[in-house]
Design a protein around this motif. Structure first.
Motif, PDB file in Angstrom:
ATOM      1  N   ALA A  29       0.834  -1.202   0.000  1.00  0.00           N
ATOM      2  CA  ALA A  29       0.000   0.000   0.000  1.00  0.00           C
ATOM      3  C   ALA A  29       0.867   1.250   0.000  1.00  0.00           C
ATOM      4  CB  ALA A  29      -0.930  -0.005   1.215  1.00  0.00           C
ATOM      5  N   ALA A  30       1.965   1.226   0.783  1.00  0.00           N
ATOM      6  CA  ALA A  30       2.878   2.364   0.795  1.00  0.00           C
ATOM      7  C   ALA A  30       3.538   2.550  -0.566  1.00  0.00           C
ATOM      8  CB  ALA A  30       3.943   2.159   1.876  1.00  0.00           C
ATOM      9  N   ALA A  31       3.850   1.458  -1.241  1.00  0.00           N
ATOM     10  CA  ALA A  31       4.452   1.555  -2.570  1.00  0.00           C
ATOM     11  C   ALA A  31       3.487   2.198  -3.565  1.00  0.00           C
ATOM     12  CB  ALA A  31       4.872   0.169  -3.053  1.00  0.00           C
ATOM     13  N   VAL A  32       2.211   1.808  -3.511  1.00  0.00           N
ATOM     14  CA  VAL A  32       1.206   2.408  -4.400  1.00  0.00           C
ATOM     15  C   VAL A  32       1.050   3.891  -4.099  1.00  0.00           C
ATOM     16  CG1 VAL A  32      -1.213   2.364  -5.083  1.00  0.00           C
ATOM     17  CG2 VAL A  32       0.000   0.220  -4.687  1.00  0.00           C
ATOM     18  N   ALA A  33       1.018   4.242  -2.802  1.00  0.00           N
ATOM     19  CA  ALA A  33       0.903   5.651  -2.425  1.00  0.00           C
ATOM     20  C   ALA A  33       2.125   6.438  -2.876  1.00  0.00           C
ATOM     21  CB  ALA A  33       0.721   5.774  -0.908  1.00  0.00           C
ATOM     22  N   LEU A  34       3.311   5.823  -2.804  1.00  0.00           N
ATOM     23  CA  LEU A  34       4.523   6.512  -3.235  1.00  0.00           C
ATOM     24  C   LEU A  34       4.526   6.726  -4.746  1.00  0.00           C
ATOM     25  CD1 LEU A  34       7.141   7.635  -2.032  1.00  0.00           C
ATOM     26  CD2 LEU A  34       8.233   5.454  -2.581  1.00  0.00           C
ATOM     27  N   VAL A  35       4.039   5.756  -5.498  1.00  0.00           N
ATOM     28  CA  VAL A  35       3.925   5.927  -6.956  1.00  0.00           C
ATOM     29  C   VAL A  35       2.958   7.062  -7.279  1.00  0.00           C
ATOM     30  CG1 VAL A  35       3.099   4.837  -9.071  1.00  0.00           C
ATOM     31  CG2 VAL A  35       4.562   3.553  -7.505  1.00  0.00           C
ATOM     32  N   THR A  36       1.854   7.137  -6.547  1.00  0.00           N
ATOM     33  CA  THR A  36       0.893   8.228  -6.752  1.00  0.00           C
ATOM     34  C   THR A  36       1.533   9.580  -6.464  1.00  0.00           C
ATOM     35  OG1 THR A  36      -0.861   6.716  -6.037  1.00  0.00           O
ATOM     36  CG2 THR A  36      -1.409   9.049  -6.175  1.00  0.00           C
ATOM     37  N   SER A  37       2.295   9.663  -5.374  1.00  0.00           N
ATOM     38  CA  SER A  37       2.975  10.916  -5.028  1.00  0.00           C
ATOM     39  C   SER A  37       4.007  11.295  -6.086  1.00  0.00           C
ATOM     40  CB  SER A  37       3.645  10.778  -3.659  1.00  0.00           C
ATOM     41  OG  SER A  37       2.702  10.481  -2.660  1.00  0.00           O
ATOM     42  N   ALA A  38       4.720  10.300  -6.609  1.00  0.00           N
ATOM     43  CA  ALA A  38       5.717  10.579  -7.643  1.00  0.00           C
ATOM     44  C   ALA A  38       5.063  11.120  -8.918  1.00  0.00           C
ATOM     45  CB  ALA A  38       6.516   9.317  -7.951  1.00  0.00           C
ATOM     46  N   LEU A  39       3.933  10.549  -9.296  1.00  0.00           N
ATOM     47  CA  LEU A  39       3.222  11.041 -10.477  1.00  0.00           C
ATOM     48  C   LEU A  39       2.709  12.461 -10.253  1.00  0.00           C
ATOM     49  CD1 LEU A  39       1.170   7.850 -11.449  1.00  0.00           C
ATOM     50  CD2 LEU A  39       3.189   8.766 -12.605  1.00  0.00           C
ATOM     51  N   ALA A  40       2.213  12.734  -9.052  1.00  0.00           N
ATOM     52  CA  ALA A  40       1.731  14.082  -8.748  1.00  0.00           C
ATOM     53  C   ALA A  40       2.874  15.096  -8.780  1.00  0.00           C
ATOM     54  CB  ALA A  40       1.043  14.091  -7.386  1.00  0.00           C
ATOM     55  N   LEU A  41       4.020  14.737  -8.189  1.00  0.00           N
ATOM     56  CA  LEU A  41       5.170  15.645  -8.200  1.00  0.00           C
ATOM     57  C   LEU A  41       5.695  15.855  -9.624  1.00  0.00           C
ATOM     58  CD1 LEU A  41       7.096  14.395  -5.047  1.00  0.00           C
ATOM     59  CD2 LEU A  41       5.802  16.515  -5.286  1.00  0.00           C
ATOM     60  N   ALA A  42       5.648  14.806 -10.440  1.00  0.00           N
ATOM     61  CA  ALA A  42       6.059  14.961 -11.837  1.00  0.00           C
ATOM     62  C   ALA A  42       5.134  15.916 -12.586  1.00  0.00           C
ATOM     63  CB  ALA A  42       6.080  13.593 -12.522  1.00  0.00           C
ATOM     64  N   ALA A  43       3.826  15.825 -12.306  1.00  0.00           N
ATOM     65  CA  ALA A  43       2.872  16.748 -12.933  1.00  0.00           C
ATOM     66  C   ALA A  43       3.142  18.186 -12.511  1.00  0.00           C
ATOM     67  CB  ALA A  43       1.444  16.349 -12.580  1.00  0.00           C
ATOM     68  N   VAL A  44       3.464  18.403 -11.239  1.00  0.00           N
ATOM     69  CA  VAL A  44       3.771  19.753 -10.753  1.00  0.00           C
ATOM     70  C   VAL A  44       5.046  20.275 -11.404  1.00  0.00           C
ATOM     71  CG1 VAL A  44       4.398  21.098  -8.715  1.00  0.00           C
ATOM     72  CG2 VAL A  44       2.568  19.397  -8.581  1.00  0.00           C
ATOM     73  N   ALA A  45       6.076  19.406 -11.531  1.00  0.00           N
ATOM     74  CA  ALA A  45       7.323  19.828 -12.161  1.00  0.00           C
ATOM     75  C   ALA A  45       7.112  20.199 -13.626  1.00  0.00           C
ATOM     76  CB  ALA A  45       8.363  18.711 -12.037  1.00  0.00           C
ATOM     77  N   LEU A  46       6.315  19.414 -14.340  1.00  0.00           N
ATOM     78  CA  LEU A  46       6.016  19.737 -15.742  1.00  0.00           C
ATOM     79  C   LEU A  46       5.231  21.043 -15.845  1.00  0.00           C
ATOM     80  CD1 LEU A  46       5.066  16.204 -17.132  1.00  0.00           C
ATOM     81  CD2 LEU A  46       7.162  17.512 -17.588  1.00  0.00           C
ATOM     82  N   THR A  47       4.365  21.299 -14.878  1.00  0.00           N
ATOM     83  CA  THR A  47       3.601  22.546 -14.887  1.00  0.00           C
ATOM     84  C   THR A  47       4.512  23.750 -14.729  1.00  0.00           C
ATOM     85  OG1 THR A  47       1.676  21.421 -13.947  1.00  0.00           O
ATOM     86  CG2 THR A  47       1.754  23.824 -13.762  1.00  0.00           C
ATOM     87  N   PHE A  48       5.461  23.685 -13.795  1.00  0.00           N
ATOM     88  CA  PHE A  48       6.388  24.798 -13.614  1.00  0.00           C
ATOM     89  C   PHE A  48       7.285  24.973 -14.835  1.00  0.00           C
ATOM     90  CE2 PHE A  48       5.319  24.577  -9.084  1.00  0.00           C
ATOM     91  CZ  PHE A  48       5.294  25.934  -8.776  1.00  0.00           C
ATOM     92  N   ALA A  49       7.675  23.876 -15.469  1.00  0.00           N
ATOM     93  CA  ALA A  49       8.463  23.985 -16.694  1.00  0.00           C
ATOM     94  C   ALA A  49       7.668  24.664 -17.804  1.00  0.00           C
ATOM     95  CB  ALA A  49       8.926  22.595 -17.136  1.00  0.00           C
ATOM     96  N   ALA A  50       6.373  24.332 -17.889  1.00  0.00           N
ATOM     97  CA  ALA A  50       5.526  24.979 -18.891  1.00  0.00           C
ATOM     98  C   ALA A  50       5.266  26.439 -18.545  1.00  0.00           C
ATOM     99  CB  ALA A  50       4.203  24.226 -19.021  1.00  0.00           C
TER     100      ALA A  50
END
Length: 291
Positions: free
Chosen positions: A262-283
């Motif tokens: 469950a922690a691994a799934v939550a960590l993958v979700t957090s990583a995807l969210a942080l990647a989306a935020v990073a792409l947003t700032f780059a844009a």
């Protein structure tokens, strides 16, 4: 007809330092809360913080259910992307209507304000009662349950996408309206006086100047949809499960061995969210208004 981007005065080092100090308390508090939560989740996912027994470092929690994890990532990204695109389109158009000062602007503003105040859980229940095969809408239209499209629990996650797009479009309309109500409306009126049509004003004035606001609103909506549990649990399918539903099910499992998964799934979700935020700032850095 083209329009040059509006120049923004660069702040002095003292002003930048003062601004950084003003946001420092909130930034530190957010870092402690989010960093602590994500750090503990990462330690548990990599076997360094077991519930029982000795630590066993490794990536076993990530590879225990590869099929379910990849399917959950695909479902979550698809639902979040489609609902965010719809929310951006609907919310931006609603904001333009609100600031246009037409007869329908007040009605649209009232609907948007009312929608923002409705909790997602209540909104999801409302959409479920409306779009289910025995719901209000097919009964009003006289369509039998067997002929009604599977919006709730269907393969295309239609009801979940409708709920997320409806709620998040009101949020995007609210923040875009605030941007349009500032100097941008003056620029739009100036462009109209110079002979620019509606399409030209939207393309060369409104869209470039509201792009940062739209991108930020889209990122917030995407991240929320990616981690939304109650909407996807109430309106979605039982299989494949999206990331938040899979994480909660594994965490609530009888066996404690599923907690690292469950922690691994939550960590993958957090990583995807942080990647989306990073792409947003780059844009954002590529937009004229941000520069």
């Amino acid at each position: 007809m083209t329009w040059a981007p509006v120049a923004r005065r660069a702040g002095s080092p003292r002003e930048k330092l003062r601004g950084a100090l003003l946001v420092l308390p909130a930034a530190v508090l957010s870092l402690v809360v989010l960093g602590g939560g994500i750090g503990a989740t990462a330690l548990q996912a990599f076997g360094l913080l077991p519930v029982v027994g000795r630590p066993t470092p490794g990536v076993a929690a990530f590879t225990a259910r590869p099929g379910e994890l990849f399917a959950a990532v695909g479902v979550s990204l698809s639902v979040a992307a489609v609902s965010t695109v719809l929310a951006v389109i609907i919310g931006t158009l609603a904001a333009i209507v609100i600031v246009s000062r037409t007869r329908s602007s007040r009605a649209v503003a009232a609907l948007g304000t009312l929608t923002v105040t409705i909790p997602h859980l209540i909104a999801a229940a409302t959409v479920g009662l409306l779009l289910s095969d025995a719901g209000v809408l097919p009964r009003l239209l006289g369509i039998p349950p067997e002929s009604w499209a599977p919006w709730v629990g269907g393969p295309l996650w239609g009801a979940a996408i409708v709920e997320l797009a409806w709620k998040e479009s009101a949020f995007i309309a609210l923040i875009v309206t605030g941007t349009l109500a500032t100097r941008i409306q003056t620029f739009d009126e100036t462009a109209a006086l110079l002979g620019a049509g509606r399409a030209q004003r939207f393309r060369h004035v409104l869209l470039p100047l509201t792009a940062p606001t739209i991108l930020i609103g889209a990122a917030i909506s995407f991240v929320y949809a990616l981690g939304s549990y109650e909407v996807l649990w109430l309106l979605g399918r039982t299989s494949p499960e999206p990331l938040p539903v899979l994480a909660v099910r594994l965490f609530q499992g009888v066996s404690l061995d599923s907690r690292p998964e469950a922690a691994a799934v939550a960590l993958v979700t957090s990583a995807l969210a942080l990647a989306a935020v990073a792409l947003t700032f780059a844009a954002l850095r590529r937009t004229a208004a941000w520069r």
